[in-house]
Design a protein around this motif. Structure first.
Motif, PDB file in Angstrom:
ATOM      1  N   GLN A 201       0.831  -1.202   0.000  1.00 30.24           N
ATOM      2  CA  GLN A 201       0.000   0.000   0.000  1.00 30.24           C
ATOM      3  C   GLN A 201       0.867   1.255   0.000  1.00 30.24           C
ATOM      4  OE1 GLN A 201      -2.676  -0.684  -0.982  1.00 30.24           O
ATOM      5  NE2 GLN A 201      -3.649  -2.404   0.044  1.00 30.24           N
ATOM      6  N   ASN A 298      -5.357  -4.224   4.060  1.00 21.04           N
ATOM      7  CA  ASN A 298      -6.369  -4.333   3.006  1.00 21.04           C
ATOM      8  C   ASN A 298      -7.548  -3.407   3.274  1.00 21.04           C
ATOM      9  OD1 ASN A 298      -7.109  -5.554   0.519  1.00 21.04           O
ATOM     10  ND2 ASN A 298      -8.598  -6.837   1.582  1.00 21.04           N
ATOM     11  N   TRP A 302      -7.328   2.328   1.156  1.00 26.95           N
ATOM     12  CA  TRP A 302      -6.155   2.279   0.277  1.00 26.95           C
ATOM     13  C   TRP A 302      -6.544   2.264  -1.198  1.00 26.95           C
ATOM     14  CZ3 TRP A 302      -2.101   3.769   2.616  1.00 26.95           C
ATOM     15  CH2 TRP A 302      -1.806   3.378   3.913  1.00 26.95           C
ATOM     16  N   TYR A 303      -7.765   1.857  -1.495  1.00 26.80           N
ATOM     17  CA  TYR A 303      -8.181   1.719  -2.893  1.00 26.80           C
ATOM     18  C   TYR A 303      -9.001   2.914  -3.370  1.00 26.80           C
ATOM     19  CZ  TYR A 303      -6.636  -2.943  -1.716  1.00 26.80           C
ATOM     20  OH  TYR A 303      -5.870  -4.005  -1.294  1.00 26.80           O
ATOM     21  N   ASN A 309      -2.996  -0.362  -8.257  1.00 27.19           N
ATOM     22  CA  ASN A 309      -2.954  -1.748  -7.804  1.00 27.19           C
ATOM     23  C   ASN A 309      -3.194  -2.688  -8.977  1.00 27.19           C
ATOM     24  OD1 ASN A 309      -5.899  -2.775  -7.787  1.00 27.19           O
ATOM     25  ND2 ASN A 309      -6.048  -0.793  -6.750  1.00 27.19           N
TER      26      ASN A 309
END
Length: 655
Positions: A201, A298, A302-303, A309
């Protein structure tokens, strides 16, 4: 890291432009530097149309600051080299009282390019709130669309830069903004979110442990409260004001070797008087929400930001620069291989990599006698040329932005990598190199592998019975980081290859070595380590370090990693606690190197439970860790036998 350290790291890139002058100059040196800077600015003015302090609106109305340098011949349209950064590129060096070094801009214009610099959202003259990598990604899309559609533009844009000047590029490349033709990423690990098997990350984690570099770095970056000019300020007034105000913060100096020891971890920045921001504070006004230290590897946050990614395709030609002693060469290589295997059509074969032996963003600092840490690497310059990287990048841009048939793709190996020990550049069509084969060594001892003087060995077969090696891990007395593959921790860690023998006197370090090699061995590729371990703590860490032992004495570190045991089953799986008396198998995320172990050298690994402040300390409680002030002592053990075949697997290349 403190702002001055961030600037110094960035200036190593061939196109970086953000250096401020050295301090402690004599009056004569100062006047000489001013004269040089003025001469360079005058030369640039003679050949370029200069448009500084443009404020470019984004789709949400916030404006990002740009400086544009383009050839004076307006009968042509020109391709664009685009540099975007969170660092200070103010054209005027307000402390020197002269222009800053305009070499990169001058070189680009001379070569027939428009050179565009833009300040990342939330920094200096650019508006908006800062989040790491400057989300939304749409900023990058809008910026490239704007510049590629200007009347002076050919319509083709190439991005370049190192560290934070590179890390936004992959995330934006996935959006395919109109005009973006190619990218050049250098030392870009903090832009890589998840690329299996790595879940870092953006260098925030390694094996589920926090990489503390970002705590020191964010001290100078999370500037939610900062000076701004009124929205209606004219371009003319902004240019004039930039000779008096560059808006660069002058952060109070911090002794990070002490500051990073503070508990709880979430208060490290506030404890040194640092600003509020995304590290530990909730920030509802930004996309990812802040409170980074509270996230798990996860976490959905982070996304949401600018991290790239491996669910996102990249379909543009790419020139990738990495280095063995950078903080994230493993994820960088994994990202490179991912794009090579998933890009569409001919773009799949238009991915080229260079892997140097240097520290973070130090490619162009290589000399005829390069020293990284304490180890001599010989002539590590690319093509034995001080301008080797610059010529490669311009050759790349000439092909993809100007359409020149310069045969750069045919004449450039897909992968060029520097092999330490033999101190030479090599080439391959793949990474790891073709023909790389696994070679396994098993851990063995009589139960006393502690310290350099212990009985730990690496052997061809697992021992019949288990004589586990035990040690005590006290989080209040962690193993100090000593050299390594690091970045950006101020004075807390010095990177590179450093003799590890003094560290190997500690009883909480297990040492396993081969016998002296009968013939030389090239290890180029991933290094996998699988351990069988036990502990009386609910949660703890295990660390490993790969070392080249010279018969003359020095034991030089090559790569290092860590695993937080609660995440041993996977970062997208429920956490798993340890139980006393039980033996657990796990594998570290792969280490990576290219090193020639000459005849007479030994291959060594060190195992412990801390490498601080390279990685944060596990307090061993099974709690959040980031909000705790007290730890418990863990009694840890490494098992090795036929039943528990702890081993290291190297990638060996035979020539």
């Amino acid at each position: 890291m403190p702002k001055f350290a961030a600037i110094l790291l960035c200036v190593a890139a061939p196109f970086a432009v953000f250096a401020q002058p050295q301090q402690n100059m004599t009056p004569e040196q100062r006047q000489s530097l001013i004269a040089q800077r003025n001469q360079k600015e005058q030369e640039l003015e003679s050949i370029a149309i200069i448009d500084r302090k443009l404020m470019i609106p984004m789709r949400d109305g916030k404006r990002m600051q740009a400086d544009v340098y383009r050839p004076k011949d307006q009968s042509k349209k020109y391709p664009i080299i685009f540099v975007r950064t969170p660092y200070n590129f103010n054209w005027w060096d307000v402390r020197l009282g002269a222009p800053r070094d305009m070499s990169a801009e001058l070189e680009a214009v001379k070569r027939g390019y428009v050179y565009v610099e833009m300040e990342e959202r939330g920094h200096f003259f650019s508006e908006g709130n800062y989040d790491i990598l400057g989300p939304p990604r749409s900023d990058g899309f809008d910026e490239i669309k704007w510049m590629s559609t200007q009347p002076w533009a050919s319509g083709k844009v190439g991005t370049t830069g190192c560290s934070s000047t590179a890390e936004w590029q992959l995330g934006v490349a996935t959006l395919n903004p109109p005009g973006l033709a190619t990218f050049n990423v250098q030392g870009f690990g903090a832009g890589v979110g998840r690329v299996k098997p790595y879940w870092e990350q953006g260098n925030w984690y390694r094996g589920g442990a926090v990489q503390m570099l970002f705590i020191a770095w964010l001290y100078g970056e999370q500037n939610q409260v900062r000076p701004l000019f009124p929205p209606g300020t004219s371009q003319h007034d902004l240019v004039n004001a930039s000779r008096m105000f560059d808006l660069a913060p002058q952060m109070p100096p911090v002794d990070w070797s002490e500051a990073l020891r503070h508990l709880p971890e979430k208060d490290i920045i506030s404890a040194v008087g640092g600003p509020r921001g995304i590290f530990s504070d909730r920030m509802p006004g930004i996309e990812t929400g802040g409170a980074m230290i509270e996230r798990t590897p996860n976490d959905p946050a982070w996304y949401k930001g600018g991290l790239w990614n491996d669910s996102e395709p990249v379909n543009l030609p790419g020139l990738w620069f990495m280095s063995w002693y950078d903080v994230s060469v493993g994820p960088n290589l994994a990202a490179y291989n991912f794009v090579r295997s998933t890009a569409k059509g001919e773009v799949r074969n238009q991915q080229y990599a260079v892997i140097a032996p240097t520290l973070h963003c130090s490619y162009t600092r290589a000399t005829e006698d390069t020293v990284v840490g304490e180890r001599h690497m010989g002539d590590a310059r690319l093509n034995a040329d001080p301008r080797g990287y610059q010529e490669l990048v311009y050759g790349w841009f000439d092909h993809f932005l100007k359409g020149e048939d310069n045969h750069i793709l045919e004449n450039t190996p897909k992968v060029r990598y520097f092999t330490m020990g033999s101190n030479k550049w090599q080439s391959s069509n793949t990474w790891p190199p073709e023909g790389a084969q696994p070679m396994k060594f098993y851990l063995s001892s009589g139960g006393k592998a502690n310290t350099l003087n212990g009985d730990g060995t690496l052997t061809d077969s697992a021992p019949a019975g288990d004589s586990p090696d035990s040690f005590t891990y006290d989080p209040m007395s962690p193993v100090p980081s000593h050299g390594g593959n690091v970045c950006c921790t101020g004075n807390a860690v010095t990177g590179g290859a450093v003799d590890q023998r003094t560290m190997e006197q500690r009883p909480d370090i297990l040492v396993y070595s081969t016998e002296p090699l009968q013939e030389g061995l090239e290890v180029s590729g991933p290094i996998d380590v699988t351990l069988f371990v036990s502990s009386d703590a609910k949660d703890t860490d295990f660390t490993v370090k790969l070392i080249d032992v010279d018969p003359a004495g020095p034991a030089y570190n090559l790569d290092e990693t860590i695993q937080r045991m609660r995440y041993r089953n996977g970062y997208d799986k429920p956490v798993a606690w340890m139980q006393a008396g039980q033996v657990y198998r796990f594998s570290f995320q792969p280490m990576n190197t290219s090193n020639y172990f000459a005849a007479g050298h030994r291959i060594r690994i060190e195992i412990s439970s801390s490498n601080f402040p390279r990685f944060d300390r596990n307090l061993n409680t099974g709690g959040n860790n980031y909000d705790e002030t007290q730890g418990v002592v863990a009694h840890n053990a490494v098992h090795h036998s036929r039943q528990y075949p702890s081993a290291i697997t190297l990638s060996v290349v035979k020539h």
